[in-house]
Design an enzyme around this catalytic site. Structure first.
Site: not given
Ligand code: DON
Length: 437
Positions: A64, A188, A240, A258, A67
């Site tokens: 993320s 994505y 978040y 993540v 983003k």
């Molecule tokens: O969309 C997802 O679940 C992952 N590719 C990215 C989520 C993410 O990194 C949330 N951040 N902390």
């Protein structure tokens, strides 16, 4: 060892002594392979120095953290008005993968939750390959080196990404997704699977800190207005449902992923990257947050903390015969220009001056607000029969031009205001399901 690296090492050592809390993400199975003990920090100054400490050679997927940078690319390609028809700017206060859309418009609340990020990705022009290549090349330009895909993480995410596909179809049903849901999600997933190091995150953050110019390559990746908007959503939505607490405790625009990375920005000064895989319940790296919190409080980095003490812009001031000569230095913003204004008016009124020369050769920055104030000082001095001569005049003129050119952005009722309409999403355009461009 240089002193900046030494102090980064010291912060890491303090935090490495505490056993890591949190858990490594496993909902994307391949992410569970990360070593929970890997720990690294890097800083990239806007002057182009990069400092690294700990396991800074580790590569991990950007997830993320991509983003806000992809949002910046969408803004650069399509402009804010168009992007804002598809995705909002409001903190959602919800988990990153929340199934929620803004009532009335059907837009995801912001580009940093997954729903908003998938919509943002869908806006990047071209067919699927061109769009992903624009994202890969754009993120590489932010990082100052070519970023590559981690195929294993991509496959793992694609195999388990049904919740994201659900968000894709949900946003498609609202008319805000700009390409087929499966295609948008696939781009994505690849975007999230780009490999970075902690130094890449620092340079990417440093590029935003420098108003969109990569401090290593000096490439203008996005314009300053776009960088400012990306930082604004990082400040309000980057962590978040911990974004509010983050701003209170750390006070730096930031984005977590993540994969265990966090990028944080002190605008005008530097970008930071921190990496440690174990995450809290919100999906933010526990150690990376702790490192950034410590750095912010020990080093006074909170963006809303006013600088201690006053800055004097006046390097020299002398009256010879009936001419006042003032030499200025440093940054001219409101508070320094106010000092110049008071000084000039006081000298003129008390010392029988006929001519004023102001030398700004050693001024580093002229902010628009300072140009506006000095213009007003010039008008006031003219009323006293005096001409204010500023050398070189072009720099004041350039800053003054920015005042003239600044768009007046309508806020309430303007193009970004959302009109709740009885069940019909205002963003639904007949062409919204087509890739732009
Ligand atoms: O969309 C997802 O679940 C992952 N590719 C990215 C989520 C993410 O990194 C949330 N951040 N902390």
């Amino acid at each position: 060892m240089d002193p900046v690296t030494a102090s980064l090492e010291a912060v890491l050592q303090r935090h490495a002594a505490v056993p890591p809390q949190g858990v490594v993400a496993d909902y994307i199975p391949e992410l569970a392979c990360a070593d929970p003990d890997d720990f690294a920090v890097a800083m990239a100054s806007v002057h182009g120095s990069v400092y690294r400490a700990g396991d800074h050679e580790c590569e991990f997927t950007i997830q993320s953290v991509s983003k806000p940078f992809v949002y910046a690319l969408a803004l650069a390609d399509l402009g804010l008005d168009e992007v804002a028809k598809h995705v909002g700017f409001e903190p959602s206060g919800e988990p990153f993968n929340a199934i929620s859309l803004e009532p009335g418009t059907g837009r995801p609340a912001n580009p940093l939750i997954n729903a908003g990020a998938i919509v943002t990705t869908s806006l990047i022009p071209g067919d699927a390959e061109q769009s992903f290549e624009r994202i890969r090349a754009g993120l590489s330009a932010f990082a100052g080196r070519e970023l590559e895909l981690d195929e294993a993480v991509y496959r793992s995410e694609a195999a388990t990404g049904d919740r994201n596909r659900a968000l894709g179809f949900l946003t498609l049903s609202q008319g805000v997704l700009a390409r087929p849901a499966e295609e948008a999600c696939d781009i994505y997933f690849r975007q999230c699977s780009l490999l970075v190091t902690v130094a890449d995150l620092a340079v990417m953050a440093g590029t935003l800190a420098r108003g969109g110019v990569n401090p290593l390559t000096m490439t203008a990746v996005v314009d300053p207005e776009v960088a400012k908007i990306a930082l604004s959503v990082m400040a309000t939505c980057g962590m978040y449902d911990r974004s509010g607490e983050w701003m209170v405790r750390v006070g730096l625009p930031a984005k977590s992923g993540v994969g265990g990375g966090i990028a944080a920005v002190l605008p005008g000064e530097f970008g930071l990257g921190v990496y440690s895989p174990p995450l809290d319940a919100q999906g933010n790296s526990v150690r990376a947050m702790a490192v950034l919190q410590e750095m912010s409080s020990r080093l006074g980095l909170h963006v809303f903390a006013p600088p201690a003490g006053s800055r004097s812009p006046i390097a020299a001031s002398e009256v010879v015969d009936d001419t006042l000569t003032v030499r200025l230095r440093g940054e001219l913003d409101f508070i320094t220009a106010e000092q110049v204004s008071n000084h000039l008016l006081e000298q003129v009124l008390t010392r029988g001056i006929k001519r004023i020369d102001v030398d700004i050769t050693h001024v580093t920055t002229v902010r628009a607000v300072a140009a506006e104030l000095l213009r007003a000082v010039g008008i006031e001095l003219r009323r006293h029969g005096l001409e204010l001569m500023i050398e070189p005049p072009e720099r004041i003129a350039a800053a003054a031009a920015r005042v003239q050119q600044a768009p007046s952005v309508p806020f309430i009722g303007g193009p970004f205001a959302t009109e709740p309409s009885a069940g019909r999403p205002s963003a639904a355009q007949p062409s919204a399901a087509q890739p732009p461009g």
